[in-house]
Enzyme design. Structure first.
Site, mmCIF file in Angstrom:
data_model
loop_
_atom_site.group_PDB
_atom_site.id
_atom_site.type_symbol
_atom_site.label_atom_id
_atom_site.label_comp_id
_atom_site.label_asym_id
_atom_site.label_seq_id
_atom_site.Cartn_x
_atom_site.Cartn_y
_atom_site.Cartn_z
ATOM 1 N N GLU A 65 0.291 6.118 -10.388
ATOM 2 C CA GLU A 65 -0.548 6.024 -9.184
ATOM 3 C C GLU A 65 0.269 6.060 -7.896
ATOM 4 O OE1 GLU A 65 -2.427 2.137 -8.040
ATOM 5 O OE2 GLU A 65 -4.205 3.367 -7.895
ATOM 6 N N ASP A 66 1.480 5.490 -7.947
ATOM 7 C CA ASP A 66 2.263 5.371 -6.723
ATOM 8 C C ASP A 66 2.806 6.692 -6.205
ATOM 9 O OD1 ASP A 66 1.967 2.587 -6.462
ATOM 10 O OD2 ASP A 66 3.419 2.287 -8.073
ATOM 11 N N ARG A 85 12.620 5.032 -7.811
ATOM 12 C CA ARG A 85 11.375 5.698 -8.196
ATOM 13 C C ARG A 85 11.190 7.058 -7.522
ATOM 14 N NH1 ARG A 85 6.112 2.305 -8.753
ATOM 15 N NH2 ARG A 85 5.762 4.202 -9.962
ATOM 16 N N ARG A 131 7.014 -1.329 0.470
ATOM 17 C CA ARG A 131 7.169 0.030 -0.064
ATOM 18 C C ARG A 131 6.650 1.119 0.896
ATOM 19 N NH1 ARG A 131 7.607 -0.360 -5.745
ATOM 20 N NH2 ARG A 131 8.785 -2.266 -6.138
ATOM 21 N N HIS A 161 1.450 -4.349 -3.473
ATOM 22 C CA HIS A 161 0.694 -3.203 -2.958
ATOM 23 C C HIS A 161 -0.692 -3.664 -2.507
ATOM 24 C CE1 HIS A 161 3.331 -0.620 -5.738
ATOM 25 N NE2 HIS A 161 3.556 -0.183 -4.511
ATOM 26 N N CYS A 248 -2.567 1.242 -11.413
ATOM 27 C CA CYS A 248 -1.249 1.897 -11.302
ATOM 28 C C CYS A 248 -0.998 2.916 -12.404
ATOM 29 C CB CYS A 248 -0.112 0.885 -11.408
ATOM 30 S SG CYS A 248 -0.427 -0.649 -10.603
HETATM 31 C C1 CIR Z 1 7.252 -1.266 -9.199
HETATM 32 O O1 CIR Z 1 7.728 -2.333 -8.797
HETATM 33 O O2 CIR Z 1 7.275 -0.243 -8.519
HETATM 34 C C2 CIR Z 1 6.655 -1.215 -10.583
HETATM 35 N N1 CIR Z 1 7.363 -2.103 -11.440
HETATM 36 C C3 CIR Z 1 5.195 -1.589 -10.540
HETATM 37 C C4 CIR Z 1 4.355 -0.637 -9.765
HETATM 38 C C5 CIR Z 1 2.937 -1.045 -9.726
HETATM 39 N N2 CIR Z 1 2.151 -0.065 -9.072
HETATM 40 C C6 CIR Z 1 1.066 -0.336 -8.364
HETATM 41 O O3 CIR Z 1 0.753 -1.494 -8.107
HETATM 42 N N3 CIR Z 1 0.387 0.706 -7.858
#
Ligand code: CIR
Length: 253
Positions: A65-66, A85, A131, A161, A248
């Site tokens: 999702e990110d 990432r 982020r 987030h 996510c």
């Molecule tokens: C992170 O810290 O980027 C990952 N461990 C978790 C990402 C979770 N993503 C989200 O809430 N959209």
């Protein structure tokens, strides 16, 4: 209505993903099984699921999702805020192009995680977080404007987030926990308050009038069902260990 979802299989290196949860390391086999069940839940909501292969270079890449915001007019590839990432975006960009979508992108020094973006019709609320920076928001905002859509920034204080603490269930209805219950930006919605003990369940996923709810949060499930939604429980315990919620794990469009 959504027709399609995209997911990315968790890689073995998932166990080394970024985490502040203090819940221990995820169990990889269990995470895989939970991911399969998640895909089945998306299919049960009528979505065709595009599945991207696991990539051992990126421990967090199952949190797809990110990496991208898919709107009805274009897909916007993000520039993830966590350096480890950033490389996740190339496979998602390729997959979006293969689907024939118009692809745009956020460029450095802008950073943006799409977990910070909540879509409300053609308006997008965007969390300013560790982020997602102001430059990332401004780039997103001008890309959305180009396609006749709008955005507003929401400064965050306590969550990773935006959608860690809030989920839009359509019909002007918001599921919300913690800092979101009192934010002025959300007072025009019907707010469904998530009990602090069930704060993890504030991240649910609306799909075509069904709502995916994490397993083990009965009060929140009840709250959503009382509003007339059909819920589907999905166990996300292994993803929670990496601060990941149900939203996510997919892109929905
Ligand atoms: C992170 O810290 O980027 C990952 N461990 C978790 C990402 C979770 N993503 C989200 O809430 N959209």
């Amino acid at each position: 209505m959504f027709t399609t979802a995209m997911v990315k299989i968790p890689c073995k290196n998932l166990v080394n993903g970024i985490s502040n949860a203090n819940l221990g390391k995820p169990d990889y086999s269990l995470a895989l099984a939970q991911h399969t069940r998640y895909r089945e839940a998306l299919e049960a909501c009528g979505l065709e699921v595009v599945v991207l292969a696991a990539d051992e270079n990126y421990p967090d890449s199952t949190f797809i999702e990110d990496t991208c915001l898919v709107t009805p007019h274009c897909a916007i590839i993000t520039n993830p805020g966590a350096e480890t990432r950033r490389g996740e975006i190339s496979s998602v960009k390729k997959a979006m192009e293969a689907l024939g979508l118009t692809v745009e992108a956020i460029q450095a020094p802008g950073t943006l995680d799409a977990g910070d973006i909540m879509m409300v019709g053609s308006h997008f609320l965007v969390g300013l977080s560790l982020r997602t920076n102001k430059n990332g928001f401004e780039q997103l905002s001008s890309l959305l404007r180009k396609y006749g859509m709008t955005a507003a920034a929401v400064p965050l204080t306590t969550v990773l987030h935006l959608k860690t603490g809030i989920s839009y269930l359509e019909n002007n209805t918001l599921l919300a926990a913690g800092e979101f219950l009192n934010k002025p930006e959300f007072q025009s919605f019907t707010l469904l308050p998530v009990d602090e003990r069930e704060a993890y369940a504030a991240n649910c996923v609306w799909i075509n009038d069904r709502v995916l709810v994490p397993m083990g949060f009965p009060e929140t499930k009840h709250l959503i069902e009382e509003k007339g939604y059909t819920t589907i429980e999905v166990d996300a315990s292994e993803f929670r260990k990496l601060d990941g919620g149900l939203s996510c794990l997919s892109l929905r469009f």
